[in-house]
Enzyme design. Structure first.
Site, mmCIF file in Angstrom:
data_model
loop_
_atom_site.group_PDB
_atom_site.id
_atom_site.type_symbol
_atom_site.label_atom_id
_atom_site.label_comp_id
_atom_site.label_asym_id
_atom_site.label_seq_id
_atom_site.Cartn_x
_atom_site.Cartn_y
_atom_site.Cartn_z
ATOM 1 N N CYS A 142 0.826 -1.216 0.000
ATOM 2 C CA CYS A 142 0.000 0.000 0.000
ATOM 3 C C CYS A 142 0.865 1.273 0.000
ATOM 4 O O CYS A 142 1.563 1.533 -0.961
ATOM 5 C CB CYS A 142 -0.979 -0.020 1.167
ATOM 6 N N LYS A 163 -10.902 8.895 -1.617
ATOM 7 C CA LYS A 163 -10.232 7.721 -1.067
ATOM 8 C C LYS A 163 -10.808 6.449 -1.681
ATOM 9 O O LYS A 163 -12.028 6.314 -1.848
ATOM 10 C CB LYS A 163 -10.405 7.685 0.454
ATOM 11 N N SER A 192 -7.491 0.386 0.670
ATOM 12 C CA SER A 192 -7.805 1.507 1.547
ATOM 13 C C SER A 192 -6.683 2.528 1.381
ATOM 14 O O SER A 192 -5.683 2.495 2.093
ATOM 15 C CB SER A 192 -7.904 1.042 3.003
ATOM 16 N N HIS A 235 -4.447 -4.468 0.406
ATOM 17 C CA HIS A 235 -4.194 -5.004 1.747
ATOM 18 C C HIS A 235 -4.636 -6.459 1.857
ATOM 19 O O HIS A 235 -5.653 -6.762 2.504
ATOM 20 C CB HIS A 235 -4.929 -4.171 2.786
ATOM 21 N N GLU A 237 -3.550 -8.579 3.709
ATOM 22 C CA GLU A 237 -3.425 -8.995 5.104
ATOM 23 C C GLU A 237 -4.633 -8.630 5.955
ATOM 24 O O GLU A 237 -4.779 -9.133 7.089
ATOM 25 C CB GLU A 237 -2.163 -8.376 5.725
ATOM 26 N N ARG A 249 -14.181 4.605 12.255
ATOM 27 C CA ARG A 249 -13.283 5.627 12.794
ATOM 28 C C ARG A 249 -13.490 6.955 12.086
ATOM 29 O O ARG A 249 -13.600 8.012 12.714
ATOM 30 C CB ARG A 249 -11.831 5.163 12.635
#
Length: 314
Positions: A142, A163, A192, A235, A237, A249
């Protein structure tokens, strides 16, 4: 085969509950085999969460892996106990004279920050340059992928207007490349990020092999021809709930974020998301360890030489 980690690392209990073969350091010292030495430079704020995610992927291999954790500097952390950092993380000065089979540099929540304004930018550049002569293959994830493109290819930061957040479909470009061996024609992976990885731009400005692309998310997987630098823009992971926690968040901070694409069942944040990318993520890391690290690294790491890879590639 297991991954070897410190006896008291918090990830050990989590991974054991998932029936993942984790070998404590005390037992591994009695074995007469040479494990792969993999260094993880963890740039994420919540280091315990991130290290567990990467260790989970590294464990799905027949190879024994000796993992060490690296921090970028000694600044206090707001999200990770100092005791944990002091117990399990190395400073770069401690490892800079050693060689490693593999290096993973994680993402970082710095998508809207210019590289020159990142407090540890020069230090990160030092690590990337150091890896040329001390690491067989480096995996950039990333934000680290964009940082490496800047450091290695001098490509400027490219930021999206909105985003990119969600789970996107990707097309495998080269099914018989070692990194994509066993991949389906299409696969899902989470993203992300604010960074832009346009396929045409990378093809025109680098010599990278572009291995997987998404119409919405751009390049997902690319590598240098010698497989010593691997770029993953998403990502693999991530856990099933990671994007949810990031979205919540941002909502709590009043940022009015877009809901992650193709993530919540029925596009309803009240529904628990499911991971649809685990098999791909495990295969990607298994291929990296096997073809980019294990089959290229010298048995004696003291004999590491960048010239070896240059000659082999020629």
């Amino acid at each position: 085969m297991p991954i070897k980690i410190p006896d008291q690392l918090p990830a050990r209990d989590v991974l054991r509950q998932e029936h993942i073969f984790v070998m404590p350091e005390s037992r591994a010292t009695t074995q007469q085999i040479r494990p792969l030495k993999v260094l993880i430079l963890n740039l994420m704020p919540k280091k315990i969460e991130t290290e567990t995610q990467f260790l989970r992927l590294l464990s799905n291999s027949p190879l024994q892996i000796d993992v060490e954790l690296l921090r970028i500097d000694d600044r206090p952390s707001k999200n990770t106990p100092e005791e944990h950092l002091n117990s399990f993380y190395r400073q770069f000065d401690v490892v800079k004279n050693r060689n490693f089979d593999g290096l993973i540099i994680t993402g970082a929540p710095l998508g809207l920050v210019q590289f020159e304004d990142v407090i540890y930018w020069s230090h990160l550049q030092t690590v990337i340059e150091w890896a040329k002569n001390h690491v067989t293959s480096t995996l950039y994830v990333c934000w680290a992928a964009q940082a490496a493109l800047k450091s290695i290819y001098q490509l400027p930061k490219r930021t999206r207007e909105d985003k990119l957040s969600g789970v996107y479909s990707h097309e495998t470009q080269y099914q018989y490349h070692p990194l994509t061996r066993g991949f389906d024609d299409t696969f899902l992976a989470p993203h992300s990020r604010h960074a832009d990885f346009d396929p045409t731009y990378l093809a025109d400005n680098t010599d990278l092999d572009i291995l997987a692309v998404s119409q919405q998310a751009g390049v997902y997987l690319a590598c240098t021809k010698d497989k010593r630098n691997v770029f993953v823009t998403g990502h693999p992971e991530y856990e099933a709930s990671t994007l949810h926690h990031e979205y919540q968040r941002d909502v709590d901070q009043g940022l009015s974020p877009m809901m992650p694409i193709n993530y919540y069942p029925e596009d309803n944040p009240a529904n628990s998301p499911r991971a649809t990318w685990r098999s791909h993520g495990n295969l990607l890391f298994s291929n990296w360890l096997n073809y980019c690290v294990y089959q290229q690294t010298p048995f004696d790491l003291e004999n590491f030489s960048e010239d070896k890879f240059t000659k082999d590639d020629e």
